[in-house]
Design a protein around this motif. Sequence first.
Motif, short mmCIF file in Angstrom:
data_model
loop_
_atom_site.label_atom_id
_atom_site.label_comp_id
_atom_site.label_asym_id
_atom_site.label_seq_id
_atom_site.Cartn_x
_atom_site.Cartn_y
_atom_site.Cartn_z
N HIS A 197 -7.70 91.64 -13.42
CA HIS A 197 -7.10 91.25 -14.69
C HIS A 197 -6.91 89.73 -14.80
CE1 HIS A 197 -5.22 95.48 -15.46
NE2 HIS A 197 -6.52 95.53 -15.21
N GLY A 198 -7.24 89.00 -13.74
CA GLY A 198 -7.19 87.55 -13.84
C GLY A 198 -6.01 86.91 -13.14
N ASP A 199 -5.39 85.93 -13.81
CA ASP A 199 -4.34 85.07 -13.26
C ASP A 199 -3.28 85.87 -12.47
OD1 ASP A 199 -2.55 83.09 -12.69
OD2 ASP A 199 -1.90 82.78 -14.76
N LEU A 200 -3.26 85.66 -11.15
CA LEU A 200 -2.35 86.42 -10.29
C LEU A 200 -0.91 85.92 -10.37
CD1 LEU A 200 -4.54 86.91 -7.09
CD2 LEU A 200 -4.27 88.41 -9.06
N SER A 201 -0.70 84.67 -10.77
CA SER A 201 0.66 84.11 -10.78
C SER A 201 1.57 84.81 -11.79
CB SER A 201 0.63 82.60 -11.05
OG SER A 201 0.13 82.35 -12.34
N GLU A 202 0.98 85.32 -12.87
CA GLU A 202 1.80 86.00 -13.88
C GLU A 202 1.39 87.46 -14.05
OE1 GLU A 202 1.91 83.81 -17.51
OE2 GLU A 202 2.38 81.94 -16.50
N ASN A 203 0.82 88.03 -13.00
CA ASN A 203 0.31 89.39 -13.06
C ASN A 203 1.32 90.35 -12.41
OD1 ASN A 203 -1.12 91.80 -12.68
ND2 ASN A 203 -3.07 90.73 -12.49
N ALA A 204 2.13 90.99 -13.26
CA ALA A 204 3.19 91.89 -12.76
C ALA A 204 2.61 93.08 -12.01
CB ALA A 204 4.05 92.37 -13.92
N GLU A 205 1.47 93.60 -12.46
CA GLU A 205 0.84 94.74 -11.79
C GLU A 205 0.44 94.37 -10.36
OE1 GLU A 205 -2.47 96.04 -14.12
OE2 GLU A 205 -1.21 96.77 -15.76
N TYR A 206 -0.09 93.18 -10.21
CA TYR A 206 -0.51 92.70 -8.88
C TYR A 206 0.70 92.57 -7.96
CZ TYR A 206 -2.24 89.61 -5.22
OH TYR A 206 -2.56 89.05 -4.01
N HIS A 207 1.76 91.93 -8.47
CA HIS A 207 2.95 91.74 -7.63
C HIS A 207 3.61 93.08 -7.26
CE1 HIS A 207 2.76 87.42 -7.72
NE2 HIS A 207 2.59 87.46 -9.04
N ALA A 208 3.61 94.02 -8.19
CA ALA A 208 4.17 95.35 -7.91
C ALA A 208 3.33 96.07 -6.85
CB ALA A 208 4.25 96.18 -9.18
N ALA A 209 2.02 95.97 -6.95
CA ALA A 209 1.13 96.62 -5.98
C ALA A 209 1.28 95.97 -4.60
CB ALA A 209 -0.32 96.55 -6.46
N LYS A 210 1.41 94.65 -4.55
CA LYS A 210 1.60 93.96 -3.27
C LYS A 210 2.95 94.34 -2.65
CE LYS A 210 -0.68 91.16 -1.48
NZ LYS A 210 -1.66 91.32 -0.40
N GLU A 211 3.97 94.51 -3.47
CA GLU A 211 5.28 94.94 -2.97
C GLU A 211 5.19 96.37 -2.43
OE1 GLU A 211 9.73 95.64 -4.69
OE2 GLU A 211 8.67 93.84 -5.37
N ALA A 212 4.48 97.24 -3.14
CA ALA A 212 4.29 98.62 -2.67
C ALA A 212 3.54 98.63 -1.34
CB ALA A 212 3.54 99.44 -3.72
N GLN A 213 2.54 97.74 -1.22
CA GLN A 213 1.78 97.64 0.02
C GLN A 213 2.69 97.20 1.18
OE1 GLN A 213 -1.09 94.41 0.37
NE2 GLN A 213 -2.51 95.83 1.39
N SER A 214 3.53 96.22 0.92
CA SER A 214 4.45 95.75 1.95
C SER A 214 5.41 96.86 2.39
CB SER A 214 5.24 94.55 1.42
OG SER A 214 6.20 94.13 2.34
N HIS A 215 5.94 97.58 1.42
CA HIS A 215 6.85 98.69 1.73
C HIS A 215 6.14 99.77 2.54
CE1 HIS A 215 9.89 101.80 1.27
NE2 HIS A 215 8.94 102.59 0.82
N ASN A 216 4.92 100.13 2.12
CA ASN A 216 4.16 101.18 2.80
C ASN A 216 3.84 100.77 4.24
OD1 ASN A 216 2.79 103.82 2.54
ND2 ASN A 216 0.96 102.62 2.93
N GLU A 217 3.36 99.55 4.43
CA GLU A 217 3.01 99.09 5.78
C GLU A 217 4.25 98.99 6.67
OE1 GLU A 217 -0.14 98.95 6.84
OE2 GLU A 217 -0.68 99.58 4.82
N GLY A 218 5.39 98.59 6.09
CA GLY A 218 6.63 98.56 6.86
C GLY A 218 7.06 99.94 7.31
N ARG A 219 6.92 100.92 6.43
CA ARG A 219 7.29 102.29 6.77
C ARG A 219 6.33 102.85 7.83
NH1 ARG A 219 11.01 105.94 7.96
NH2 ARG A 219 10.37 108.03 7.39
N ILE A 220 5.04 102.52 7.74
CA ILE A 220 4.08 102.96 8.75
C ILE A 220 4.49 102.41 10.12
CG2 ILE A 220 1.70 102.66 9.58
CD1 ILE A 220 0.82 102.91 6.60
#
Length: 158
Positions: free
Chosen positions: A40-63
């Motif tokens: 979708h382009g510009d990552l600095s203002e991409n809420a979907e990207y930041h939400a997905a990265k946060e979900a990734q961090s949470h998932n990897e932490g739980r693993i």
Amino acid sequence: MVDKVPMTSKGFDALNEEIRWRQQEERPRIIEAISEARAHGDLSENAEYHAAKEAQSHNEGRISELEGLIGRADVIDVATMTGDTVRFGATVTLTDDDTGEEVTYQIVGDQEANPKEGRISISSPISRALIGKTVGDSIEVKAPKGDRGYEIEAVKFV
């Protein structure tokens, strides 16, 4: 020295299933969401990207947490246990001294406790009061809502 984490074989199986799900199903789903959000382009203002990265961090932490628990697991097969003394894995039926109400709890590891389903943690106040007792013994439990008294009616290993 690594502290062992006591758990029932059912609890151990549940942890293995969760780690399998997180690694084989959730991780690929999150990677796909990150990839799609990047498109979708510009990552600095991409809420979907930041939400997905946060979900990734949470998932990897739980693993990581699950891998640690599994690595330190002291799996106890309750089905092979017998006796009438309360210990880890026991299913205990109690009668409340004040109300006469019967409650049944199984003493399990911290990560598999769910009081609404009748599974209480080995480190809970009621479990600590029960350990080493037998049928007919009375216990006093210091609870947040005040002291409670119980009598042990039955001890089973199921």
